[in-house]
Design an enzyme around this catalytic site. Structure first.
Site, mmCIF file in Angstrom:
data_model
loop_
_atom_site.group_PDB
_atom_site.id
_atom_site.type_symbol
_atom_site.label_atom_id
_atom_site.label_comp_id
_atom_site.label_asym_id
_atom_site.label_seq_id
_atom_site.Cartn_x
_atom_site.Cartn_y
_atom_site.Cartn_z
ATOM 1 N N HIS A 48 22.871 46.119 73.680
ATOM 2 C CA HIS A 48 22.348 47.216 74.513
ATOM 3 C C HIS A 48 23.471 48.142 74.999
ATOM 4 O O HIS A 48 23.425 49.356 74.734
ATOM 5 C CB HIS A 48 21.529 46.655 75.678
ATOM 6 C CG HIS A 48 21.179 47.679 76.717
ATOM 7 N ND1 HIS A 48 20.402 48.786 76.454
ATOM 8 C CD2 HIS A 48 21.529 47.774 78.037
ATOM 9 C CE1 HIS A 48 20.278 49.517 77.552
ATOM 10 N NE2 HIS A 48 20.960 48.912 78.528
ATOM 11 N N HIS A 72 28.078 48.889 82.041
ATOM 12 C CA HIS A 72 27.136 49.324 83.084
ATOM 13 C C HIS A 72 26.249 48.205 83.637
ATOM 14 O O HIS A 72 25.702 48.329 84.728
ATOM 15 C CB HIS A 72 26.284 50.515 82.601
ATOM 16 C CG HIS A 72 25.183 50.159 81.659
ATOM 17 N ND1 HIS A 72 25.359 50.135 80.304
ATOM 18 C CD2 HIS A 72 23.882 49.817 81.873
ATOM 19 C CE1 HIS A 72 24.215 49.799 79.721
ATOM 20 N NE2 HIS A 72 23.306 49.600 80.651
ATOM 21 N N GLU A 76 25.846 44.115 87.712
ATOM 22 C CA GLU A 76 24.465 43.776 88.072
ATOM 23 C C GLU A 76 24.037 42.403 87.529
ATOM 24 O O GLU A 76 23.412 41.611 88.236
ATOM 25 C CB GLU A 76 23.547 44.868 87.508
ATOM 26 C CG GLU A 76 22.085 44.643 87.792
ATOM 27 C CD GLU A 76 21.218 45.563 86.947
ATOM 28 O OE1 GLU A 76 20.035 45.239 86.806
ATOM 29 O OE2 GLU A 76 21.716 46.575 86.433
ATOM 30 N N ASP A 77 24.355 42.140 86.256
ATOM 31 C CA ASP A 77 23.775 40.962 85.587
ATOM 32 C C ASP A 77 24.687 39.745 85.477
ATOM 33 O O ASP A 77 24.226 38.661 85.133
ATOM 34 C CB ASP A 77 23.327 41.341 84.157
ATOM 35 C CG ASP A 77 22.150 42.307 84.168
ATOM 36 O OD1 ASP A 77 21.533 42.446 85.240
ATOM 37 O OD2 ASP A 77 21.857 42.916 83.128
ATOM 38 N N ASP A 139 21.282 55.059 78.982
ATOM 39 C CA ASP A 139 20.772 53.695 79.223
ATOM 40 C C ASP A 139 19.231 53.700 79.178
ATOM 41 O O ASP A 139 18.607 52.887 78.499
ATOM 42 C CB ASP A 139 21.272 53.228 80.602
ATOM 43 C CG ASP A 139 20.653 51.909 81.043
ATOM 44 O OD1 ASP A 139 20.463 51.029 80.180
ATOM 45 O OD2 ASP A 139 20.362 51.753 82.243
ATOM 46 N N ASP A 259 -0.249 76.828 63.456
ATOM 47 C CA ASP A 259 -0.207 78.085 62.697
ATOM 48 C C ASP A 259 1.109 78.834 62.902
ATOM 49 O O ASP A 259 1.457 79.712 62.140
ATOM 50 C CB ASP A 259 -1.360 79.010 63.140
ATOM 51 C CG ASP A 259 -2.586 78.801 62.263
ATOM 52 O OD1 ASP A 259 -2.459 78.040 61.289
ATOM 53 O OD2 ASP A 259 -3.641 79.371 62.558
#
Length: 707
Positions: A48, A72, A76-77, A139, A259
């Site tokens: 990712h 990034h 957080e993770d 992201d 058209d």
């Protein structure tokens, strides 16, 4: 699946080896940090951030943005603190990563509150460094591309959030490529059936169009070469969501939208853009009024291009965009294109005046917002600058066009509310009906049973609904006022000729209407009321062959009784501005074609030539129970002193009169002349007002000005 080596190879076209190595380092750091983590699709999680960096690389973003893209999700993770990232990759990269990271540590009541808080944090970081939002957009774009494995409800929620927040941000920053792809992905997630239907129809139409597209492209290319211009001509594909939006908003069928053939010409210089435009107009005739020059006047997001629409072969409409390669990059990548054409420092410092201005506004919104949900609502409003969102007293939100007023709002609620509105409260305070509304205001409309729309409203309303309803009402009102005045004028003339309407046979009236090409008696009365027909001439014609009438009666009779003016006749009786008559003044009525009757003072110079012409002027007098306010012009001469205008205004108010206009002019070093327009009910009221004004210190003289 792309690898770090593939990315490094594409970066080598615009970054130096040292910068590429820093990006590699960030990748290996993220790979270790995310070790053992997998995405819902089963792939290693590090795919990712690598894909996000790839999206930014396609926009030629700088190495720090690419490093932030790799890292990034690390804070957080994986539990790695911001300080650790800063020590490894520097403070700038750590700030970028922190700006993109979500707030996982805090607990929130609802999902919406959490998302609002996340967006608020990101917006603040974005105001410090615009690259935060660029990483976030990349992201979000990759997340949208890989929505496939998520449950349908989650897909729709994510798509709606993207459509509401990130698509408008991409549009505001001029990042067209990302915006279009996001719109397509969101459309497919929210309305999968509609998207697949339109996609099938586009595929079918594409086959039929191929030959014509190729013919037009070749013709344009040939014409450019004849003019000695280098350039590439490409056909532009219409996007599914834009087709869907046009079908919904413009209510056009699919065939009508397809058209139109769209082409883009890319040329080396700005000068070539205008020369290519001339060549295109020379090849096919342009549609009048469909040329737009966004090169001379760029759009708010920095977009530049020449737009024109042409009549192609067999009358086929051709939309043409002409721009340089730099403008093409700017159109596709918006603010990110600055990294392509400027050095890093330049891009960061002078990045985009308009974007900086918008971000400053976002910061102000954040400071004023009570909570994250309020802030995100404010930002949504700010992202759609052409609309304002107004609250009703019950808390419902109504969408209005920018510049809308309380009258527009009243008509949006209900036509009857608009027709009877007399005042409004904006945020609980009394305000003018003409005041433009701002997003977030609460508007309460005050109505009165006998109230009517005012013709002056047409000068400030913005919505079609308000405009058409006001016009409709006034037209009907004018009609009934004209009929009423016409009836009074005709009855008065007939009475002076010793006759009455009841004495005139219906056949005679019908014959007159037929000769005059009028459909009804009311239409005749309206014509008289508007001044298009003279009551005296109509009366004579009606009485010419009426039974029991003789020549003496037609030529003479009693003296005409003056018409009484009540002040409430409506739209067909007006009061002349030149002499401003008020109850108590001797007056005369001037019949003006198409305008009805205008009331002048007997001594008014403007009607002295026609004063005794019975066809143009009528004897009128004030009714004993005249009502309403009448405007009077006064000239006040007074000595210079501090606060003199305020003193005069206070005196007028003390006499229960109101000021319509006030202007001041210095006559010499000692005296000034103030021109006042005040509203009074009659001459006695005017005398009281003048008495109060004379009592003001320094007033030398007061005169009433007339025509």
């Amino acid at each position: 699946m792309p690898t770090i080596n593939d990315l490094a190879q594409s970066l080598s076209t615009y970054l130096n080896p040292e910068q590429i190595n820093l990006v590699r380092r960030a990748y290996y750091y993220a790979e270790q940090a995310h070790d053992g983590q997998r995405r819902r699709s089963g792939e290693p999680y590090v795919t990712h951030p690598l894909a996000v960096a790839g999206i930014l690389a396609n926009m030629h973003m700088d190495h720090q943005s690419l490093m932030a893209a790799m890292l990034h999700d690390v804070i957080e993770d994986t539990g790695i603190p911001k300080e650790a990232v800063a020590s490894q990759f520097g403070e700038v990269v750590a700030e970028l990563v922190d700006g993109v990271s979500k707030l996982t540590q805090m607990r929130f009541e609802t999902k919406a509150e959490q998302e609002a808080e996340n967006f608020q944090k990101m917006a603040l970081a974005m105001a410090k460094d615009i690259r935060v939002i660029l990483v976030k957009l990349a992201d979000r774009l990759h997340n949208m591309r890989t929505l496939g494995v998520m449950p349908a409800e989650n897909k729709r929620r994510k798509a709606r959030e993207t459509m509401e927040i990130y698509v408008p941000i991409a549009l505001r920053l001029g990042m067209n490529s990302i915006r279009v792809e996001m719109e397509e992905l969101c459309f497919k997630a929210i309305y999968p059936m509609r998207a697949s239907r339109i996609q099938q129809a586009v595929k079918q139409a594409r086959g039929n169009r191929k030959e014509l597209v190729s013919t037009i492209r070749d013709a344009v290319n040939t014409r450019l070469r004849e003019h000695g211009l280098e350039g590439s001509v490409t056909g532009r594909e219409k996007h599914l969501y834009s087709i869907y939006k046009k079908m919904r908003v413009q209510r056009k069928p699919f065939a009508e939208i397809m058209d139109v053939y769209a082409f883009r010409i890319i040329v080396p210089t700005v000068d070539d853009c205008y020369r290519a435009l001339g060549a295109a107009h020379n090849l096919y005739k342009p549609f009048p009024g469909r040329f737009k020059d966004y090169i001379a006047i760029p759009k708010a997001n920095g977009y530049q291009s020449l737009h024109t629409t042409l009549f192609g072969m067999h009358g086929v409409p051709i939309e043409m965009q002409i721009r340089t390669q730099e403008m093409e990059e700017m159109a596709n990548n918006g603010i990110a294109a600055h990294w392509l054409y400027k050095s890093e420092e330049e891009a960061l410092v002078g990045s985009h005046a308009r974007t900086r201005q918008w971000l400053k506004g976002v910061l102000e919104l954040q400071q004023n917002a009570g909570d994250p949900l309020e802030f995100i609502e404010n930002v949504k409003i700010d992202l759609f600058p052409d609309e304002v969102y107004i609250f009703t007293p019950k808390g419902n939100i109504m969408e209005m066009p920018k510049g809308a007023t309380a009258v527009d709002f009243a008509y949006a609620v209900h036509t009857d509310v608009g027709n009877t509105c007399v005042a409004c409260r904006i945020d609980r305070r009394l305000a003018s009906l003409s005041q433009p509304l701002q997003s977030g205001q609460t508007v309460e409309v005050i109505t009165a049973p006998g109230a009517k729309p005012n013709v002056a409203w047409l000068s400030f309303v913005t919505t079609g609904k308000a405009r058409s309803n006001i016009r409709h009402y006034l037209k009907n009102q004018r009609h009934s006022d004209s009929v009423e005045l016409g009836r009074r004028l005709l009855n008065r003339v007939l009475a002076s000729l010793n006759a009455a309407m009841e004495q005139i046979p219906e056949e005679r009236i019908n014959l007159f209407l037929k000769d005059a090409s009028l459909s009804s008696f009311d239409e005749l009365l309206e014509e008289i009321g508007l001044g298009n027909r003279m009551a005296y001439m109509v009366a004579k014609r009606l009485l010419e062959s009426a039974p029991g009438e003789n020549k003496e009666q037609l030529n003479g009779g009693d003296a005409e009784q003056p018409l009484t003016i009540r002040g409430t006749e409506g739209m067909v009786i007006s009061f002349a501005r030149c002499c401003s008559p008020i109850p108590g003044d001797p007056i005369v009525g001037h019949v003006s074609s198409g305008k009805g009757m205008v009331i002048h003072s007997e001594s008014c110079r403007n009607i002295s030539d026609i004063r005794h012409n019975p066809e143009r002027c009528l004897e009128v007098e004030w009714d004993k129970h005249v009502s309403g306010e009448f405007t009077v012009a006064l000239k006040v001469e007074l000595e210079h002193q501090r606060g003199m205008v305020a003193s005069l205004a206070t005196a007028v108010t003390a006499a229960d009169a109101s000021i319509e206009k006030i202007s001041l002019e210095e006559r010499d070093a000692r005296f000034s002349v103030v021109e006042l327009l005040i509203n009074v009910t009659d001459r006695l009221h005017l005398a009281r007002s003048i008495k109060k004004l004379r009592a003001v210190k320094g007033v030398n003289s007061i005169t009433r000005t007339r025509g």
